[in-house]
Design a protein around this motif. Structure first.
Motif, PDB file in Angstrom:
ATOM      1  N   PRO A  64      74.698  82.071  -8.340  1.00  0.00           N
ATOM      2  CA  PRO A  64      74.006  81.159  -7.425  1.00  0.00           C
ATOM      3  C   PRO A  64      72.588  81.633  -7.131  1.00  0.00           C
ATOM      4  CG  PRO A  64      76.111  81.866  -6.507  1.00  0.00           C
ATOM      5  CD  PRO A  64      75.914  82.602  -7.777  1.00  0.00           C
ATOM      6  N   VAL A  65      71.729  80.699  -6.855  1.00  0.00           N
ATOM      7  CA  VAL A  65      70.334  81.006  -6.570  1.00  0.00           C
ATOM      8  C   VAL A  65      70.228  81.520  -5.150  1.00  0.00           C
ATOM      9  CG1 VAL A  65      68.025  80.014  -6.378  1.00  0.00           C
ATOM     10  CG2 VAL A  65      69.584  79.193  -8.139  1.00  0.00           C
ATOM     11  N   ARG A  66      69.484  82.602  -5.024  1.00  0.00           N
ATOM     12  CA  ARG A  66      69.283  83.157  -3.690  1.00  0.00           C
ATOM     13  C   ARG A  66      68.078  82.469  -3.065  1.00  0.00           C
ATOM     14  NH1 ARG A  66      67.883  89.366  -2.053  1.00  0.00           N
ATOM     15  NH2 ARG A  66      67.711  88.971   0.141  1.00  0.00           N
ATOM     16  N   ARG A  67      68.276  81.939  -1.884  1.00  0.00           N
ATOM     17  CA  ARG A  67      67.202  81.244  -1.191  1.00  0.00           C
ATOM     18  C   ARG A  67      66.738  82.089  -0.024  1.00  0.00           C
ATOM     19  NH1 ARG A  67      70.627  75.876  -1.265  1.00  0.00           N
ATOM     20  NH2 ARG A  67      70.230  75.253  -3.389  1.00  0.00           N
ATOM     21  N   GLU A  68      65.434  82.188   0.108  1.00  0.00           N
ATOM     22  CA  GLU A  68      64.875  82.930   1.229  1.00  0.00           C
ATOM     23  C   GLU A  68      64.117  81.974   2.124  1.00  0.00           C
ATOM     24  OE1 GLU A  68      62.705  86.380   0.154  1.00  0.00           O
ATOM     25  OE2 GLU A  68      64.135  86.953  -1.376  1.00  0.00           O
ATOM     26  N   ARG A  69      64.112  82.277   3.385  1.00  0.00           N
ATOM     27  CA  ARG A  69      63.434  81.418   4.345  1.00  0.00           C
ATOM     28  C   ARG A  69      62.316  82.216   4.996  1.00  0.00           C
ATOM     29  NH1 ARG A  69      66.462  79.219   9.569  1.00  0.00           N
ATOM     30  NH2 ARG A  69      65.926  81.265  10.300  1.00  0.00           N
ATOM     31  N   TYR A  70      61.140  81.659   4.969  1.00  0.00           N
ATOM     32  CA  TYR A  70      59.996  82.278   5.605  1.00  0.00           C
ATOM     33  C   TYR A  70      59.628  81.455   6.826  1.00  0.00           C
ATOM     34  CZ  TYR A  70      59.577  84.833   1.260  1.00  0.00           C
ATOM     35  OH  TYR A  70      59.832  85.624   0.181  1.00  0.00           O
ATOM     36  N   VAL A  71      59.430  82.146   7.919  1.00  0.00           N
ATOM     37  CA  VAL A  71      59.082  81.469   9.153  1.00  0.00           C
ATOM     38  C   VAL A  71      57.732  81.972   9.598  1.00  0.00           C
ATOM     39  CG1 VAL A  71      59.736  81.078  11.554  1.00  0.00           C
ATOM     40  CG2 VAL A  71      61.495  81.300   9.793  1.00  0.00           C
ATOM     41  N   GLU A  72      56.809  81.044   9.767  1.00  0.00           N
ATOM     42  CA  GLU A  72      55.496  81.435  10.257  1.00  0.00           C
ATOM     43  C   GLU A  72      55.555  81.515  11.772  1.00  0.00           C
ATOM     44  OE1 GLU A  72      52.059  79.468   8.840  1.00  0.00           O
ATOM     45  OE2 GLU A  72      52.925  79.147   6.860  1.00  0.00           O
TER      46      GLU A  72
END
Length: 100
Positions: A64-72
């Motif tokens: 599975p693709v690893r998804r990262e979340r960036y929060v400004e």
């Protein structure tokens, strides 16, 4: 991937359709209960197949693709610095000792 029908909904539709086809002996005026049951079973079966098709764990292929979340965020946090000043009573440093 999100599918609007899930495995549970598909199973419920197939079950209700089977009950209408084979379990209900009532005659409703203007409604064919057997036809409604067959339609529900077909919709439930399609729902089950689509759920299994789009279920990511059943697909063959890479991991599975690893998804990262960036929060400004806003500017970095600054912390107040606290200083404690202690003044002692007595002669200043380097002064001669008091007379005895």
């Amino acid at each position: 991937m999100y599918t609007p029908f899930g495995l549970g909904v598909g199973l419920i539709l197939v079950t209700v359709g089977a009950i209408l086809v084979w379990g209900v002996q009532a005659d409703a005026e203007g409604v064919d209960v057997d036809a409604v049951g067959v339609i529900l079973m077909v919709v439930g079966a399609v729902s089950l197949l689509l759920s299994l098709l789009f279920w990511e764990r059943w697909r063959a292929g890479p991991a599975p693709v690893r998804r990262e979340r960036y929060v400004e965020e806003g500017p970095p946090r600054t912390y107040a610095r606290r200083e404690t000043i202690v003044e002692e009573d007595g002669p200043p440093a380097g002064a001669p000792p008091p007379p005895a």
